[in-house]
Design a protein around this motif. Structure first.
Motif, PDB file in Angstrom:
ATOM      1  N   LEU A 106     -29.560 -31.438 -37.354  1.00  0.00           N
ATOM      2  CA  LEU A 106     -29.087 -32.352 -36.699  1.00  0.00           C
ATOM      3  C   LEU A 106     -29.485 -32.278 -34.969  1.00  0.00           C
ATOM      4  CD1 LEU A 106     -25.570 -32.847 -38.240  1.00  0.00           C
ATOM      5  CD2 LEU A 106     -27.301 -34.418 -38.553  1.00  0.00           C
ATOM      6  N   THR A 107     -29.486 -31.041 -34.692  1.00  0.00           N
ATOM      7  CA  THR A 107     -29.817 -30.951 -33.317  1.00  0.00           C
ATOM      8  C   THR A 107     -31.410 -31.386 -32.925  1.00  0.00           C
ATOM      9  OG1 THR A 107     -28.473 -29.121 -33.184  1.00  0.00           O
ATOM     10  CG2 THR A 107     -29.873 -29.215 -31.481  1.00  0.00           C
ATOM     11  N   LEU A 108     -32.051 -31.383 -33.799  1.00  0.00           N
ATOM     12  CA  LEU A 108     -33.315 -31.937 -33.863  1.00  0.00           C
ATOM     13  C   LEU A 108     -33.403 -33.425 -34.033  1.00  0.00           C
ATOM     14  CD1 LEU A 108     -35.281 -29.119 -35.830  1.00  0.00           C
ATOM     15  CD2 LEU A 108     -34.884 -29.230 -33.146  1.00  0.00           C
ATOM     16  N   GLY A 109     -32.514 -34.115 -34.604  1.00  0.00           N
ATOM     17  CA  GLY A 109     -32.508 -35.544 -34.935  1.00  0.00           C
ATOM     18  C   GLY A 109     -31.845 -36.277 -33.597  1.00  0.00           C
ATOM     19  N   GLN A 110     -31.861 -37.556 -33.951  1.00  0.00           N
ATOM     20  CA  GLN A 110     -31.303 -38.503 -32.934  1.00  0.00           C
ATOM     21  C   GLN A 110     -29.453 -38.558 -33.084  1.00  0.00           C
ATOM     22  OE1 GLN A 110     -33.958 -41.742 -34.084  1.00  0.00           O
ATOM     23  NE2 GLN A 110     -34.352 -41.883 -31.972  1.00  0.00           N
ATOM     24  N   VAL A 111     -29.085 -37.464 -32.762  1.00  0.00           N
ATOM     25  CA  VAL A 111     -27.548 -37.436 -32.851  1.00  0.00           C
ATOM     26  C   VAL A 111     -27.051 -37.166 -31.530  1.00  0.00           C
ATOM     27  CG1 VAL A 111     -25.747 -36.094 -33.639  1.00  0.00           C
ATOM     28  CG2 VAL A 111     -27.703 -36.575 -35.127  1.00  0.00           C
ATOM     29  N   ASP A 112     -25.862 -37.867 -31.137  1.00  0.00           N
ATOM     30  CA  ASP A 112     -25.185 -37.697 -29.739  1.00  0.00           C
ATOM     31  C   ASP A 112     -24.259 -36.491 -30.006  1.00  0.00           C
ATOM     32  OD1 ASP A 112     -26.523 -39.824 -28.090  1.00  0.00           O
ATOM     33  OD2 ASP A 112     -26.083 -40.977 -29.888  1.00  0.00           O
ATOM     34  N   TYR A 113     -23.337 -36.712 -30.916  1.00  0.00           N
ATOM     35  CA  TYR A 113     -22.185 -35.569 -31.110  1.00  0.00           C
ATOM     36  C   TYR A 113     -22.153 -35.268 -32.387  1.00  0.00           C
ATOM     37  CZ  TYR A 113     -20.522 -38.423 -27.048  1.00  0.00           C
ATOM     38  OH  TYR A 113     -20.284 -38.976 -25.866  1.00  0.00           O
ATOM     39  N   LEU A 114     -21.672 -33.868 -32.602  1.00  0.00           N
ATOM     40  CA  LEU A 114     -20.922 -33.365 -33.993  1.00  0.00           C
ATOM     41  C   LEU A 114     -19.434 -33.519 -33.973  1.00  0.00           C
ATOM     42  CD1 LEU A 114     -23.189 -30.176 -34.424  1.00  0.00           C
ATOM     43  CD2 LEU A 114     -23.360 -32.235 -35.335  1.00  0.00           C
ATOM     44  N   ILE A 118     -24.427 -40.190 -43.951  1.00  0.00           N
ATOM     45  CA  ILE A 118     -25.506 -39.397 -43.441  1.00  0.00           C
ATOM     46  C   ILE A 118     -25.636 -38.193 -44.473  1.00  0.00           C
ATOM     47  CG2 ILE A 118     -25.978 -37.536 -41.689  1.00  0.00           C
ATOM     48  CD1 ILE A 118     -26.013 -40.311 -40.549  1.00  0.00           C
ATOM     49  N   PHE A 119     -24.861 -37.606 -45.205  1.00  0.00           N
ATOM     50  CA  PHE A 119     -25.309 -36.703 -46.288  1.00  0.00           C
ATOM     51  C   PHE A 119     -25.507 -37.200 -47.578  1.00  0.00           C
ATOM     52  CE2 PHE A 119     -22.716 -34.869 -42.631  1.00  0.00           C
ATOM     53  CZ  PHE A 119     -23.418 -33.841 -42.271  1.00  0.00           C
ATOM     54  N   LYS A 120     -25.367 -38.599 -47.852  1.00  0.00           N
ATOM     55  CA  LYS A 120     -25.734 -39.141 -49.182  1.00  0.00           C
ATOM     56  C   LYS A 120     -27.054 -38.634 -49.616  1.00  0.00           C
ATOM     57  CE  LYS A 120     -26.110 -43.417 -51.530  1.00  0.00           C
ATOM     58  NZ  LYS A 120     -25.946 -44.864 -51.306  1.00  0.00           N
ATOM     59  N   ASP A 121     -26.996 -38.200 -50.658  1.00  0.00           N
ATOM     60  CA  ASP A 121     -28.328 -37.757 -51.528  1.00  0.00           C
ATOM     61  C   ASP A 121     -29.011 -36.582 -50.849  1.00  0.00           C
ATOM     62  OD1 ASP A 121     -27.988 -39.798 -53.300  1.00  0.00           O
ATOM     63  OD2 ASP A 121     -29.089 -41.020 -52.231  1.00  0.00           O
ATOM     64  N   SER A 122     -28.337 -35.772 -49.775  1.00  0.00           N
ATOM     65  CA  SER A 122     -29.015 -34.609 -49.239  1.00  0.00           C
ATOM     66  C   SER A 122     -30.032 -35.106 -48.455  1.00  0.00           C
ATOM     67  CB  SER A 122     -29.203 -33.597 -50.151  1.00  0.00           C
ATOM     68  OG  SER A 122     -27.928 -33.024 -50.809  1.00  0.00           O
ATOM     69  N   THR A 123     -30.229 -36.015 -47.990  1.00  0.00           N
ATOM     70  CA  THR A 123     -31.482 -36.654 -47.380  1.00  0.00           C
ATOM     71  C   THR A 123     -31.009 -37.077 -45.827  1.00  0.00           C
ATOM     72  OG1 THR A 123     -31.437 -38.728 -48.080  1.00  0.00           O
ATOM     73  CG2 THR A 123     -32.955 -37.177 -49.103  1.00  0.00           C
ATOM     74  N   GLN A 158     -32.230 -36.374 -42.591  1.00  0.00           N
ATOM     75  CA  GLN A 158     -32.844 -37.220 -41.409  1.00  0.00           C
ATOM     76  C   GLN A 158     -33.356 -38.490 -42.233  1.00  0.00           C
ATOM     77  OE1 GLN A 158     -33.507 -35.994 -38.703  1.00  0.00           O
ATOM     78  NE2 GLN A 158     -32.448 -33.999 -38.633  1.00  0.00           N
ATOM     79  N   GLU A 159     -33.752 -38.606 -43.357  1.00  0.00           N
ATOM     80  CA  GLU A 159     -34.091 -39.950 -43.687  1.00  0.00           C
ATOM     81  C   GLU A 159     -32.815 -40.974 -43.480  1.00  0.00           C
ATOM     82  OE1 GLU A 159     -34.245 -37.409 -45.249  1.00  0.00           O
ATOM     83  OE2 GLU A 159     -36.432 -37.290 -45.985  1.00  0.00           O
TER      84      GLU A 159
END
Length: 229
Positions: free
Chosen positions: A28-36, A202-207, A209-210
């Protein structure tokens, strides 16, 4: 001339497969995410306990992403200094759980974090202007914490619309949390959300980044259309 509004995404780790949470946080740190986003529950205010505080401390060295902590618990004040010490950057407490919410928000700010107030679906939007000296964001729950797959409640978006019209709240962020998916995302954006807390979708189907790319694609499309309209 104004540009396209930017809407932030806060990924809720309560929905993540916890056996791989370290790997997921790095991704997630490498993706387009603003917060955890961390839901810290007590089993009393809400009928579940998914995450505890230790996960915040253990994950903090793995990422530079800001930690967005949602305290779904009674009497949250005692935990605030420890959470900031562990690495929390934003902390939301529940209006329903704080007899003196202004005092609690002040404690969050004095500890060194941004302060937010959260509202359950059953709670009407109160006058929040008196909290403004300490209030950075308002978290509107759009699902009930009643089951693992709790449905999205679109009527709750009216609180966001009302809140954006409430005097004295300029600069406050409006956070929507609960059941957000690609289908209802345009509704949430149209209501005026600034931050989207997204978990299951976000975690649906374990994909991961997609799924993130899909959300960003829809966001870009919705916001571009709104700007050109």
């Amino acid at each position: 001339m104004g540009g396209i509004k930017r809407i932030k995404i806060s990924v809720s780790l309560a929905a993540a497969p916890l056996d791989r949470v370290g790997e997921i946080v790095r991704s997630l740190t490498l993706g387009q995410v603003d917060y955890l986003h961390f839901d810290i529950e007590d089993g009393i205010f809400v009928p579940m306990i998914t995450l505890g505080t230790k996960i915040i401390q253990d994950l903090r060295p793995l990422t530079s992403l800001p930690f967005d902590v949602h305290l779904m618990m009674m009497n949250p004040e005692w935990l605030i200094p420890d959470l900031v010490r562990m690495g929390a950057n934003r902390i939301a407490v529940h209006y329903e759980a704080c007899p003196y919410p202004r005092r609690t928000l002040r404690k969050i700010v004095e500890a060194g974090a941004q302060a937010g107030i959260a509202l359950n679906p059953a709670t009407p939007l109160p006058d929040l202007a008196y909290l403004r000296p300490y209030l950075s964001f308002v978290l509107i729950l759009t699902s009930e914490p009643e089951m693992p797959d709790c449905p999205f409640l679109p009527a709750m978006l009216e609180k966001v619309r009302q809140g954006r019209r409430q005097p004295g709240l300029n600069g406050v962020e409006w956070v929507v949390d609960g059941g957000i998916n690609p289908q209802n995302l345009p509704q949430v954006v149209a209501a005026g959300a600034d931050v989207l807390v997204i978990g299951r979708a976000i975690f649906k189907d374990s994909t991961v980044q997609e799924n993130l790319r899909l959300f960003h694609h829809i966001l870009d499309k919705v916001l571009s259309h709104a700007t050109s309209a």
